[in-house]
Design an enzyme around this catalytic site. Structure first.
Site, PDB file in Angstrom:
ATOM      1  N   CYS D 129       0.839  -1.205   0.000  1.00 31.32           N
ATOM      2  CA  CYS D 129       0.000   0.000   0.000  1.00 31.32           C
ATOM      3  C   CYS D 129       0.876   1.258   0.000  1.00 31.32           C
ATOM      4  O   CYS D 129       2.042   1.222  -0.411  1.00 31.32           O
ATOM      5  CB  CYS D 129      -0.947  -0.020   1.207  1.00 31.32           C
ATOM      6  SG  CYS D 129      -2.333   1.150   1.012  1.00 31.32           S
ATOM      7  N   ASP D 198      -3.099   1.721  10.449  1.00 25.38           N
ATOM      8  CA  ASP D 198      -4.235   2.605  10.688  1.00 25.38           C
ATOM      9  C   ASP D 198      -4.701   2.584  12.133  1.00 25.38           C
ATOM     10  O   ASP D 198      -5.232   3.567  12.631  1.00 25.38           O
ATOM     11  CB  ASP D 198      -5.394   2.234   9.752  1.00 25.38           C
ATOM     12  CG  ASP D 198      -5.091   2.652   8.329  1.00 25.38           C
ATOM     13  OD1 ASP D 198      -4.496   1.859   7.600  1.00 25.38           O
ATOM     14  OD2 ASP D 198      -5.404   3.817   7.977  1.00 25.38           O
TER      15      ASP D 198
END
Lengths: 306, 306, 306, 306, 306, 306
Positions: D129, D198
């Site tokens: 990512c 996250d």
């Protein structure tokens, strides 16, 4: 600027006349303290001596965080306590030196006692290399009247295992020596493994004599508890900041003096054992999980993290 | 009954003047064949010689299934082919001997070729102890022009790793020797491990020089392929029937000649590597899973299972 | 010196008339407090009562750190707060008693609430033995309107699982009982496992009813989360210092009353579950990693470590 | 009550015009501070604005603890510092805002520096990512003159890996892009994996972009260190209390816009990586074991746990 | 068509008056043979009897491949050998019956002998449930003069472990009984585990009494060898074709007769142990890897695969 | 020598106009047979055509053992059956061609039936990439009235998963598509994984579309059965002899057509899945352990090993 004490001690560490993490740390702390007390000069010159002497001691041996931490303690506490006069300076140096030596001594005694309690009658204990804290702990258990046997590896290339064997046999402990390659073969008979250590990292890994990671792996595979015995003062603060602990590589003659021409020889002194293979770290805080090392440092030796 | 050839060969095996599974097997097969050809006596006496000579050879060294299997081949085929006259007997003995020696020789050549094919340019290969099939395979790959490096352990207590190092350096192969304890430390740089073997069991386990199981475990932990190179004739049939393969324990002077009084020394010559750590057995059948050893024997050497 | 309250309570604990770690701890704390309040004598005699009554309660049941920790709290806080007069002494005892009982009660409530939040609609939850905190947590979730099912083991030899089943069925929860051996068979249908505990060690391991380690292993193997629900007051301080937690061995009639002569029966009440199999400890601190138990104690109950 | 700033920012977060945990957190903190400074009304009305604006921002995106923690910091510190007049209120809001932004900025810089130190000459690093802290750390190492290569996944369905590739190529770093499925295939060549995150849970698990747990598993299987780089401010406090972190599920057109009728498409944005697969969390506290996350929060950000 | 013998035997199997895989198989084979010999009718009617009697026996107990394989042997060999007259038919039936019974008997003897050889002086052996082949093997080793101890589980819900205990104690073997949940607790003292089996699958998995998979898992975790003792005739051919072996679920009263209303009880009789936890299958072929089961069937009992 | 049919077919394989292991194998076998029948020339010239045409087909696509094995079958059987006249030659070619095509067809049907039996009502099955045998098997189970759901990955970079989705949705099967990275996230809901394969090695490993090894690892980690469905004719004989199976690397535009200059892109088409992660190979022999592949070849297709 001429240093009087430190160069000699530094040389003896380099030539392995002084060895073992604790012995090296004690000698270095004493040498630096002596140097500072003996020095006659301005405040500025003292700072210079402090920096130079520390550098010389640090460079005498890699992979020795316990020594580096001791020297750091002197420097940071000298700064914090800021003695004003020449006399008070000498006194403060002596006080700081005594505090460190007591930390070393008290921690060591406590660790050996805890290690001795882990031993039960009938146990067979395997150890690798030579650690005076490990043999001290075993001898303490023996003095307490516990009946147990020890298997220890010879520990190539320097055969430090023979020092371990000799100390234990002289103390009257039933001891068996094997080659390093036989550790896995005997693991099934073993009740637990106990080794010393040279350095601890912020992720919870252990740095110790080459071969320790293999013994740990064999112990894990056989589901045998694997204990590491060592003071939290062996914690390596730079590992928090992303640095790697350096692994000393030693002279190849230790392995094969008259080897054929063209043959490469590699001789790393230490390896890294992953935290997952360590059942517990026997420290001055008690037996703790290796995952908690950094937390224990935060609580016990916060000055190490400055 | 006086044996002429076998006692001498048997003695040389005992004193390690003949060593290595293949060399021992060849010498024993030749000695028994010679003994049988030289013997003049009745059919019954021949049987007696066969039994006695076999027993003497078998007892000269434990953990040597390849030799035992060769001797068994002679006995069972002599019985099956039942030569009637004295002359035909000598001839049949010679034919059987030749068949075995060819099995040994052909299998060996094929195994070395397959091993050599596994090697790719740029590979770093780790090996333990000395196996003439392994060094033969590496030298063959080198002759084929492949560029690779070898790391080999010194293999305490007899330093057979130095024989390996010497052979490879003389052949011009880039070779590095390390202590046995450093195998795990270097494993991350290695592309695959290859070792010889002394015996194979019906469950698929491998018996080889002490320390092999530790190297295999470190390879497995690091996810490095671990190959065993050896003829199926090293299969130990008695393991099918529930017996354990015996592990030879050797003289303690090999480890520490002038050790302190009271110290125990253990010196097992071999250990057992579990099939789960073996990526493949490089045999005369090709590269097979260790789980299939017994099946391969059923198909290839059914007489081994009688 | 004659003790009035403690001998009776101590006897009821011994005869299992009082059981469950929390119940035992509460009864012992109340008994000791009562004994101290009732006693009329000199300061020195009080100390003697304190020591004697504590010893009697501790010996009534092994593997009960929660009780020992409660008694230790009384002793160390009585010393620290050093009441000067007879009246203030009684008052201080009562205050200390209330503080402990509130610690017990408040922690318990908080733990049950957190456990209940972990449960989602549709979950199938497996538990072993009987823990009032576990059933309390399940009943709380049920009252909150959550729909879930429970599978619980019968828990030989004392069938405490039947108490669990009965409580849950009466509360209207869909419950299925199985034999202990079927835990692994049903693990694939389970969403998570939750059990109580009797003791926590400094390395992060869990001591609970015999069979817990098998359930934990089966859960780990099936990759099902395994939660332990219990107050940090079950921490066993002596494990820090190298001691082993003792495992109570109970009467063999519990297993087979009319067994054949000559048959041995072993009946340990608890076993040890390794920290690696515990997803989280649901404690009054929230859900924490078992590796952090010692740190949580340092922060939350520092007096436990004196 | 009419909000001026927050609705616009909240909308831009919802439409992904603002993305990345840090960017979202900064924008939300600034918007709430601005809203509070601009508002003219009674003390009671301010409280109402605070609650309403916070709710609106929180609902703009799930799985964003870093934003929620920032908003919580404003609320709890406003209450604690209780400004008395209108003017001092505005000033206090600004001071609090500045403190948070500095926490964000200082932590980020420190994390990137530590990450950069982990990189050695010759390393091959795999990432998944796009994380600006990860690419920042890599670019910092590149500026320091380190030579290394990066492999990054394309990261379906939004191809954020292409942003990573582009940033690194523009910075002059040797970069290779692969499909997500090839991560395991290339793992053997990789020296370590580094990803952002996250959210962090109280058990020590990591929540990050879908696919992270697969990369972590492949790294663990291949025994490659797996580092997570992120501020402790991403800790999710509700996980302590038994709640589960919600996993956002996104629009299915991102996967296949013109898919056949009747076909289901699932598109979760994140997954959970178990603590056992994380070698270390690179945080503003240094590199720590994921088992210690909760302890580090207790020491560093105690207000997060209120 | 009226069956004379089969209905009675079938009923006794159903009511567990005949139990144990081998006993059931022998009784069923004898009953079917008797039925066929007694029957007077046309060739076509015989076929009908054969089909009907087989069906009735098969349905008397699920999870019994050894019985099904025996009945299949009769049918397939009757067809292959196609006796022409009434008399020769009876004779052929008798011959086939004898061949099966000898296969059963000879295999059993051989298996018990191999199992007995695995036992060494000083061994502690753990077993689960009752298997006459296992107790036979242990008693054989005892008669051979070997000194060893046995630990066996009680095996809820039917306490078959008490049968095992009784048999071994009567034979003079040192035996200890424990609850099923204590298997893991005692595993560290155990040298190897040995259990019987009810069925073998084409993938190499083992079906045996509920709880076997938990014992196997605990043995694997503790790195203790786990042997399964059983004839290859327990192989279940339908598993080759993708079918699942059915797991019998038994009466819930076996677990808790007077359970509270509304409580579910599950009582599966068997579970599946994965091949990876089985060190070796002790069969009439010797000790083989469970990965080779299908191969051994191909070679040894090819008619099983038609 | 001018080839008529083979160059055209070879070109279509190269351009992916013909794809899928089975389709390629059938087309190649038909093309070679046609070429041989059409050719008019001497015996020697025919041999030349055979060699040349085979070479051209083999080179049209790497990693295609099923095609190579089919071509080898033609060559070895033509030699063995040695047709003497021109007419008989054409006839023999046709017979051999028919035998292969029937082997392909019969095996395929059998494999799909076994796969369909593995599926139970209520199952959720995950698959990766597109395999016509897998979708065939799923559709067969659907026709048999079984109720189940399928999750399939999109399979970057060529999105073959969309072909799978389309086929299944059209057949009326409940199907959900996800990105490749989400496989691990959904694994807990899955009952088993089933994929096709491109090649099988002698050690028992599986070569299939890139990403298969990651799916297998995630399944293993979650303890979900992982089946591979494919004919034994995909066995790669050269792996027995130590060679490695080549892994095709494809055009980088498949991943990112307009990528930034300087960016490397790697695009391997396949990866290797270790045998330990494969629960069973569903083959024309039934469901077998991957450890037994070589044995099954020995028995079923011995000509493959010449």
């Amino acid at each position: 600027m001429i240093l009087k004490t430190v160069p000699g001690v530094s040389g003896r560490i380099k030539r392995l006349e002084i060895q073992g993490a604790t012995n090296i740390a004690i000698s270095a702390v004493k040498a630096l303290s002596q140097e500072l007390r003996d020095f006659e000069g301005s405040k500025e010159e003292v700072d210079h001596v402090l920096i130079e002497a520390t550098r010389m001691l640090v460079e005498s041996r890699a992979t020795e965080p316990m020594m580096r931490n001791g020297l750091k303690y002197i420097r940071s506490h000298l700064t914090a306590e800021a003695p004003s006069s020449r006399d008070s300076f000498k006194e403060v140096v002596t006080q700081i030196e005594e505090r460190i030596l007591e930390m070393y001594q008290g921690g060591r005694q406590r660790i050996m006692e805890i290690g001795a309690k882990r031993i039960r009658d009938g146990d067979i204990i395997l150890t690798h290399c030579h650690s005076s804290a490990v043999t001290g702990s075993l001898m303490l258990a023996h003095e307490m009247g516990k009946k147990f046997k020890v298997i220890n590896t010879e520990t190539r290339p320097k055969y430090q295992g023979r020092i371990t064997s000799r100390e234990l046999v002289e103390a009257g402990i039933d001891t068996t020596i094997i080659v390093d390659s036989a550790a896995s073969h005997y693991m099934k008979e073993v009740d637990f493994v106990i080794v010393g250590c040279d350095a601890l990292t912020s992720e919870g890994n252990i740095i110790n004599k080459i071969g320790t990671s293999q013994v740990a792996l064999a112990a894990y595979e056989a589901r045998i508890p694997f204990y590491v015995l060592g003071t939290l003062l062996k914690f390596e603060p730079i590992t928090i900041h992303g640095h790697y602990e350096a692994i000393e590589e030693r002279n190849t003659d230790e392995i094969w003096a008259d080897s054929p021409e063209g043959l490469n020889i590699r001789n790393p002194a230490f390896d890294v054992t992953r935290r997952d293979y360590v059942s517990g770290l026997i420290s001055e805080e008690g037996i703790i999980s290796p995952h908690s090392i950094l937390e224990a440092i935060h609580r016990h030796y916060p000055w190490l993290l400055d």
